[in-house]
Design an enzyme around this catalytic site. Structure first.
Site, PDB file in Angstrom:
ATOM      1  CB  CYS A 123       5.643  73.456 -38.386  1.00 40.34           C
ATOM      2  SG  CYS A 123       6.933  73.547 -39.633  1.00 40.34           S
ATOM      3  CD  GLU A 124       9.058  67.093 -40.209  1.00 38.66           C
ATOM      4  OE1 GLU A 124       9.758  66.933 -41.224  1.00 38.66           O
ATOM      5  OE2 GLU A 124       8.484  66.153 -39.623  1.00 38.66           O
ATOM      6  CG  HIS A 125      10.239  72.287 -41.679  1.00 41.76           C
ATOM      7  ND1 HIS A 125       9.361  72.489 -42.724  1.00 41.76           N
ATOM      8  CD2 HIS A 125      10.785  71.055 -41.879  1.00 41.76           C
ATOM      9  CE1 HIS A 125       9.379  71.447 -43.522  1.00 41.76           C
ATOM     10  NE2 HIS A 125      10.229  70.564 -43.037  1.00 41.76           N
ATOM     11  CG  HIS A 126      10.457  77.082 -38.470  1.00 46.90           C
ATOM     12  ND1 HIS A 126       9.831  76.862 -39.671  1.00 46.90           N
ATOM     13  CD2 HIS A 126      11.656  77.647 -38.768  1.00 46.90           C
ATOM     14  CE1 HIS A 126      10.598  77.286 -40.666  1.00 46.90           C
ATOM     15  NE2 HIS A 126      11.716  77.762 -40.137  1.00 46.90           N
ATOM     16  CB  CYS A 133       6.605  78.375 -39.562  1.00 43.01           C
ATOM     17  SG  CYS A 133       5.744  77.366 -40.783  1.00 43.01           S
ATOM     18  CD  GLN A 177      -1.953  71.714 -44.507  1.00 46.11           C
ATOM     19  OE1 GLN A 177      -1.503  72.759 -44.029  1.00 46.11           O
ATOM     20  NE2 GLN A 177      -2.984  71.712 -45.337  1.00 46.11           N
ATOM     21  CG  HIS A 215       1.373  76.104 -41.942  1.00 51.06           C
ATOM     22  ND1 HIS A 215       2.052  74.921 -41.732  1.00 51.06           N
ATOM     23  CD2 HIS A 215       0.281  75.794 -42.674  1.00 51.06           C
ATOM     24  CE1 HIS A 215       1.403  73.934 -42.326  1.00 51.06           C
ATOM     25  NE2 HIS A 215       0.324  74.446 -42.916  1.00 51.06           N
TER      26      HIS A 215
END
Length: 199
Positions: free
Chosen positions: A88-91, A159, A129, A157
């Site tokens: 995941c690019e956020h976390h 996260c 995703q 996920h």
């Protein structure tokens, strides 16, 4: 003599740079990067990160075009339950699950092993995703130029499971349809087939 052979190759200059960053992170969170269990961790983490993001250095269009063959078959081709692992690019925490992909050829088919490879190439990048689903869909649609393409991804996920809302059993489903799969009857046939146990 062991039969195992590690085939992973790394750019040592990049690996050294990333290793240095991981060493700093370990130090900043309050750990002792010089203790026995952590001495090699920055290098291992660097190599893991480079492996998990190797999709940036691969060309999915070239892979597909290298395995396309003229064929008159024009019924649905489905590959389901393709395992996928991404970050995941956020976390930068993992998400993982399965992709189900179908296409209806339009004079050309593609080697079956290439479709899971396309999934891996796009999954091994920093992703969400929704974009992963779109990337796979558009690559297959634009390169194969079939009568239609369908992509469904189901993923869990970390996260959401390890931090934040901490929901352990949630699964996220995303989908995309082009061409013939935009017709409800074709889409329903695909969805029925990927949910069926044909064994």
């Amino acid at each position: 003599m062991s039969a195992y052979k590690n085939l992973e190759e790394y750019n040592m200059e990049v690996t050294t740079e990333v290793k240095s960053k991981f060493s700093s992170i370990i130090d900043e969170i309050g750990e002792d990067v010089t203790r026995d269990g952590l001495i090699k961790t920055p290098e291992r983490a660097a190599k893991a990160m480079l492996f998990l993001t190797q999709g940036y250095k691969q060309d999915p269009v070239k892979i597909l075009k290298g395995a396309m063959f003229k064929e008159d078959y024009d019924d649905m081709v489905i590959i389901k339950d393709i395992e996928l692992y991404s970050l995941c690019e956020h976390h930068m925490l993992p998400f993982f699950g399965k992709a189900h992909i179908a296409y209806i050829p339009n004079g050309q088919i593609v080697g079956l092993s290439k479709i899971p490879r396309i999934v891996d190439i796009f999954a091994r990048r920093l992703q969400v995703q929704e974009r992963l689903t779109h990337d796979i869909l558009e690559c297959l649609n634009n390169t194969l130029k079939p009568q239609g393409v369908a992509v469904v991804i189901e993923a869990s996920h970390m996260c959401m499971m390890m931090r934040g809302v901490q929901k352990q059993n949630s699964v996220t489903t995303t989908s995309g349809f082009r061409g013939q799969f935009e017709k409800i009857e074709t889409r329903n046939e695909f969805l029925k087939l990927i949910s069926s146990d044909l064994s």
